[in-house]
Motif scaffolding. Structure first.
Motif, short mmCIF file in Angstrom:
data_model
loop_
_atom_site.label_atom_id
_atom_site.label_comp_id
_atom_site.label_asym_id
_atom_site.label_seq_id
_atom_site.Cartn_x
_atom_site.Cartn_y
_atom_site.Cartn_z
N ASP A 100 34.32 42.99 36.79
CA ASP A 100 33.75 41.77 36.21
C ASP A 100 34.57 41.28 35.03
O ASP A 100 34.65 40.07 34.79
CB ASP A 100 32.30 42.01 35.79
N THR A 101 35.16 42.20 34.29
CA THR A 101 36.04 41.80 33.18
C THR A 101 37.23 41.03 33.69
O THR A 101 37.62 40.00 33.13
CB THR A 101 36.50 43.05 32.40
N LYS A 127 36.08 37.45 34.79
CA LYS A 127 35.82 36.57 33.64
C LYS A 127 37.12 36.07 33.03
O LYS A 127 37.23 34.89 32.66
CB LYS A 127 34.99 37.31 32.59
N ARG A 128 38.11 36.94 32.92
CA ARG A 128 39.38 36.54 32.32
C ARG A 128 40.14 35.59 33.25
O ARG A 128 40.79 34.64 32.78
CB ARG A 128 40.21 37.79 32.00
#
Length: 531
Positions: free
Chosen positions: A340-341, A344-345
């Protein structure tokens, strides 16, 4: 005795080095620099005695080295002598270079001594830090080194380097490579000698001179990791820079051996948030305690492989440096914090890319920028370059992609590459033809804009999904979508692509895993169709 050591070392360098990528039309290939630099606290004048060991690439009666001449405002360098083996050589100093009247034949090696002094107009930032303490920090990117270092100031001319810095004794000196010695001098000064044997571009050759608190924070398989911070920030600085102990081994394991003999993370005062100087990374003054320090350090440490060791042949291919460092940062954070990181980025980066194109519509490999390369520090070089690597990873699969990245680094470590060089490596690793992929994403301006619509009138019990490319130049790409939690892929190639979906459905979600650098425009919202 010191001169004898220098001579022996230069002979060694000249013997083992070979000509690598050079600037177009180059006459010489620099093999090694020795910069004896004298600093003082009375004024901003520096004195330099430089030795430049070089090889002639072709027969020539003269050659040029880059150096900014002293101007009417008193900033710049004034050359007083050029010699070879103690014999004076005629020279002419111009605004941005020194023309040296020394003949050479192709393959011959020579060492020239150049004495000069002055106040750097740029490149070596002499200032005070936020605590009012005097500091000296090299800040060379992209081609600002020749404001204080006589050199071939181009990324394609790589050389090893010695920095021998004489300064007031209260200063600590950090530079590329390993410290050879530190010697007291008269008048309360000391001399600090650093040597880097790896091949460096001038953009990442630096010294940092300040009052530092110094900590060796780790030893990674014999590789020392140091922190250099202002004494007032020692507690939070040492804590913030501790991320290097995780980041460095992660990239070593994923990409290949680290090219340098130490890593120093240095609090500094330069114009950038972080600068990836080889083995001596400079971070902005307020980096200790910064909320983004982990991602900043991952970016700059990733540069040690891409941008430093494997460098671009010219600044038009800057994405091979900045795009790589950006994506490797995402990858490090993905592995530490989860997928998920990464998503998002990537979403944030996609917004930056599309916004940038409204201001400047240009391909990632942009040869229109001349002389001033600062405009290349943009969302194309960073975020779009990163996106290209992400899409290439998804296209080839993780195993093949990382195999290719490792092979690319192994081949170009200490050398220079361009976009086509990278493409060829990835084609060999994957067995796939990638010319279309590289052309459309890196050498073509813009990005796909996909208008998605559908109707239920064409065929009973089904909807027809229509995907229309609205940008002028057509792209070839996969588009992922999910129906009722089941994943599918449709290949987009033509102006209009259609496919059928059996009813009933709850919803259709397009690009659910954030793998496409495209704007998706939904014509309506029936059937809860989502982006």
């Amino acid at each position: 005795m010191k001169n004898v050591c220098y001579t022996a070392f230069l002979l060694f360098v000249l013997t083992v080095n070979c000509t690598l990528a050079q600037p177009p039309g180059a006459t010489i290939d620099v093999q090694h620099y020795i910069f004896n630099i004298d600093l003082n606290d009375n004024d901003n004048t520096i004195a330099c005695k430089a030795k430049v060991a070089l090889k002639f690439i072709k027969n020539a009666k003269s050659f040029n080295l880059d150096l900014v001449k002293k101007n009417a405002a008193g900033k710049g360098m004034l050359v007083t002598s050029v010699t070879e083996n103690g014999k004076a050589i005629n020279f002419l100093q111009n605004a941005d270079n020194v023309s040296i009247s020394a003949a050479g034949v192709a393959g011959s090696t020579h060492t020239y001594s150049i004495n000069y002094s002055g106040i750097p107009a740029d490149g070596l930032i002499i200032s005070t830090n936020k605590y009012g303490k005097r500091t000296f920090f090299g800040d060379n990117w992209p081609n600002r080194a020749h404001n204080w270092l006589v050199s071939v100031d181009h990324p394609a001319d790589k050389a090893s380097v010695d920095f021998v810095v004489s300064a007031p004794a209260h200063y600590d000196v950090i530079a590329n490579g390993l410290k050879v010695n530190e010697t007291p001098l008269p008048q309360n000064k000391k001399q600090t000698h650093w040597r880097e044997t790896a091949q460096l571009s001038t953009k990442i050759m630096v010294i940092g001179v300040a009052d530092f608190a110094i900590q060796q924070s780790a030893n990674i398989n014999g590789l020392p990791v140091y922190n250099y911070v202002f004494p007032q920030d020692s507690v939070k600085g040492f804590k913030s820079y501790a991320y290097a102990k995780e980041i460095l081994p992660f990239f070593i394991n994923k990409i290949g051996p680290y090219a340098y003999k130490k890593l120093a993370n240095v609090q500094s005062k330069t114009i950038f948030g972080g600068m990836e100087n080889a083995g001596a990374i400079f971070y902005f003054e307020d980096s200790p305690g910064s909320r983004d320090i982990e991602s900043l350090m991952a970016h700059e440490i990733a540069h040690q492989w891409f941008g430093d060791a494997a460098s671009e042949k010219n600044f038009y291919n800057l994405w091979l440096s900045e795009g790589f460092a950006t994506y490797l940062t995402h990858y490090y954070l993905e592995n530490k914090y989860g997928i998920d990181t990464l998503k998002k980025r990537l979403i944030a980066d996609r917004i930056k890319v599309t916004a940038f194109e409204k201001d400047r519509f240009t391909p990632v490999v942009d040869s229109t920028v001349k002389d001033n390369y600062m405009p290349l520090l943009n969302a194309n070089s960073y975020e779009k370059g990163s996106w290209v690597l992400h899409m290439l990873r998804r296209k080839l699969g993780d195993e093949v992609f990382w195999k290719g990245i490792k092979q690319y680094y192994a081949l170009y470590n200490g050398k220079n590459a361009n976009t086509d060089d990278f493409r060829k490596v990835m084609e060999k690793a994957s067995g796939k033809e990638l010319a279309v992929f590289f052309k459309q994403w890196l050498k073509t301006a813009g990005h796909p804009v996909l208008k998605i619509s559908y109707d239920t009138s064409t065929e009973k019990g089904k909807i027809v999904v229509k995907v229309e490319q609205q940008q002028p130049v057509l792209y070839e790409m996969p588009l992922e979508y999910i129906i009722n939690k089941q994943s599918f892929t449709v290949n987009i190639k033509n102006r209009l692509t259609t496919f059928k979906v059996q009813l009933p459905i709850n919803e259709i979600t397009f690009d659910p895993n954030v793998n496409t650098l495209a704007e998706i425009i939904m014509a309506d919202a029936t059937y809860r169709v989502k982006k």
